[in-house]
Write a protein that holds these residues in place. Structure first.
Motif, short mmCIF file in Angstrom:
data_model
loop_
_atom_site.label_atom_id
_atom_site.label_comp_id
_atom_site.label_asym_id
_atom_site.label_seq_id
_atom_site.Cartn_x
_atom_site.Cartn_y
_atom_site.Cartn_z
N LYS A 1 54.64 -9.89 0.36
CA LYS A 1 53.65 -10.11 1.25
C LYS A 1 53.66 -8.91 2.51
CE LYS A 1 52.76 -14.68 -0.08
NZ LYS A 1 52.63 -16.37 0.58
N LYS B 1 58.23 -13.37 -0.32
CA LYS B 1 58.13 -12.95 1.21
C LYS B 1 57.96 -11.67 1.52
CE LYS B 1 59.99 -17.53 2.74
NZ LYS B 1 61.02 -18.06 3.30
N LEU C 1 49.76 -16.96 -5.95
CA LEU C 1 50.09 -15.57 -6.05
C LEU C 1 49.31 -14.63 -6.61
CD1 LEU C 1 53.97 -16.51 -5.82
CD2 LEU C 1 52.78 -15.53 -3.81
N GLU D 1 45.99 -14.05 -5.64
CA GLU D 1 46.01 -13.26 -4.38
C GLU D 1 46.44 -11.80 -4.53
OE1 GLU D 1 48.35 -15.43 -1.47
OE2 GLU D 1 47.06 -17.50 -1.75
N ILE E 1 49.33 -10.72 -5.10
CA ILE E 1 50.54 -10.50 -4.59
C ILE E 1 51.49 -10.20 -5.41
CG2 ILE E 1 52.55 -11.51 -3.33
CD1 ILE E 1 49.82 -11.43 -1.77
#
Length: 381
Positions: free
Chosen positions: A224, A221, A257, A260, A262
């Motif tokens: 991001k 979290k 993840l 993306e 991340i």
């Protein structure tokens, strides 16, 4: 010749976390027997190379069948009767319980147990503990009530654990039996100090099993949120999936993840210290009941600042504002704030990293730790 039984579980863990202790024992002319319940030929041979004799026994680390555990206890008793060790030294929950009971039944002259963190039964989740885990905790405490009164020494790694296990549960024990060792320690030569290359993009690194209690979700979290402000910052993750754990990251979540962008996930690696050295800041937002996290010690020895949680075990590794930051558990906003601090103040990475290295030399040098452990156990170095 003094004979020492070291009772653990997996051969790999026993080698990785007891190697230096075994070497110190061998160098001091003690005879060491390493008892393992999960093993393969590679790790057996690695232990034997140290000079220890390996004994294999049966034990289910996570099983809840008391009859199988009692069978393991009597198997251990048989080995203790056969080899007649002067000291029986067990670590991890089940070996401490059943190995110590076996030693008591066999009449061993000295019985020592090491509690390396209180583990999952004492870990508080944001949603509370499951009924099953509460029952495991109840039975675990009950068994400790049986075992602790006859242990000559009960060794903990941090000050919080004896308070939360023994004092709060009013578990009887022998006078002066409880000792706090501190971190198990590591051979600093294996983790040489390396200054962070300030010309590189900042990379944060998380090294642990990909479980909620280790803080993986807070780390994701935060990644991001930080990447939304600083897209060039990288977030590396080193650790394995535990697909049987209900609190674990799923394979699909991990793949998403990575897709993306991340996180960077190199998969299984044997050179964790190289990945740490190639990163700027070590992050462990764990709320698991650690002893003293080994991964954090390694990162500190290499010279990296640490962001971790103000919880038992983790707090032993950070002086807030000196070699990193302590944040409240489950607090993503606090984690983001401290990550952004390093991004906006990159000169602090090497400054705090050097403070980490200094602390590692003072607190985590295995030679110093082993001398303390030998003294607790009543052994001559």
């Amino acid at each position: 010749m003094i004979k020492i039984f070291i009772i653990g579980t997996t051969a790999s863990n026993l080698f990785l976390f007891r190697k230096d202790f075994i070497i110190s024992c061998i160098d001091s002319k003690y005879k060491v027997y390493a008892l393992v319940s999960e093993y393969d030929n590679y790790w057996i041979k690695e232990i034997q190379k140290l000079g220890a004799e390996v004994i294999k026994y049966q034990l289910s680390r996570s099983g809840l069948n008391p009859f199988k555990d009692l069978k393991s206890m009597f198997e251990l008793k048989r080995y203790i009767n056969q080899y007649n060790p002067d000291i029986v030294f067990s670590f991890f929950t089940k070996p401490v319980i059943y190995g110590s009971l076996a030693a008591k039944l066999a009449g061993s002259p000295k019985v020592i147990g090491m509690i390396e963190g209180l583990g999952s039964p004492f870990t508080e989740h944001p949603t509370g503990q499951s009924w099953k885990m509460k029952m495991i905790r109840f039975f675990q405490v009950t068994l400790y009530r049986i075992v602790f009164p006859f242990l000559d020494k009960i060794i903990f790694l941090n000050e919080d654990d004896p308070e939360d296990l023994i004092n709060k549960n009013k578990i009887f024990h022998r006078k002066n039996a409880v000792n706090v060792l501190g971190a198990i320690g590591l051979d600093l030569k294996d983790y040489p100090f390396q200054k962070w290359d300030e010309s590189k993009d900042i990379t944060f690194i998380f090294v642990a099993r990909l479980l909620a209690e280790k803080g993986i979700y807070e780390y994701i979290k935060a990644a991001k949120l930080v990447k939304a402000q600083f897209p060039d910052v990288k977030f590396k993750v080193i650790g394995g999936l535990d697909l049987e754990n209900p609190y674990g990251l799923s394979k699909q979540e991990l793949e998403n993840l990575i897709a993306e962008d991340i996180i960077i996930y190199p998969g299984f690696v044997n050179n964790v210290k190289d990945h740490v050295a190639d990163s700027a800041v070590f992050v462990l937002p764990s709320y698991y009941r650690e002893g003293v996290p080994r991964s954090t010690q390694e990162a500190m020895a290499i010279g990296r600042p640490v962001i971790t949680t103000d919880v038992p075990g983790c707090r032993e590794t950070v002086i807030d504002g000196v070699n990193g930051f302590l944040i409240p558990k489950w607090n993503v906003d606090a984690l983001v704030e401290k990550m952004c601090y390093f991004i906006e103040n990159p000169m602090q990475i090497n400054q705090m990293g050097h403070a980490s290295y200094t602390m590692a030399c003072e607190k985590f040098d295995v030679n110093t730790v082993n001398r303390k452990l030998f003294n607790i156990m009543g052994l001559d170095v």
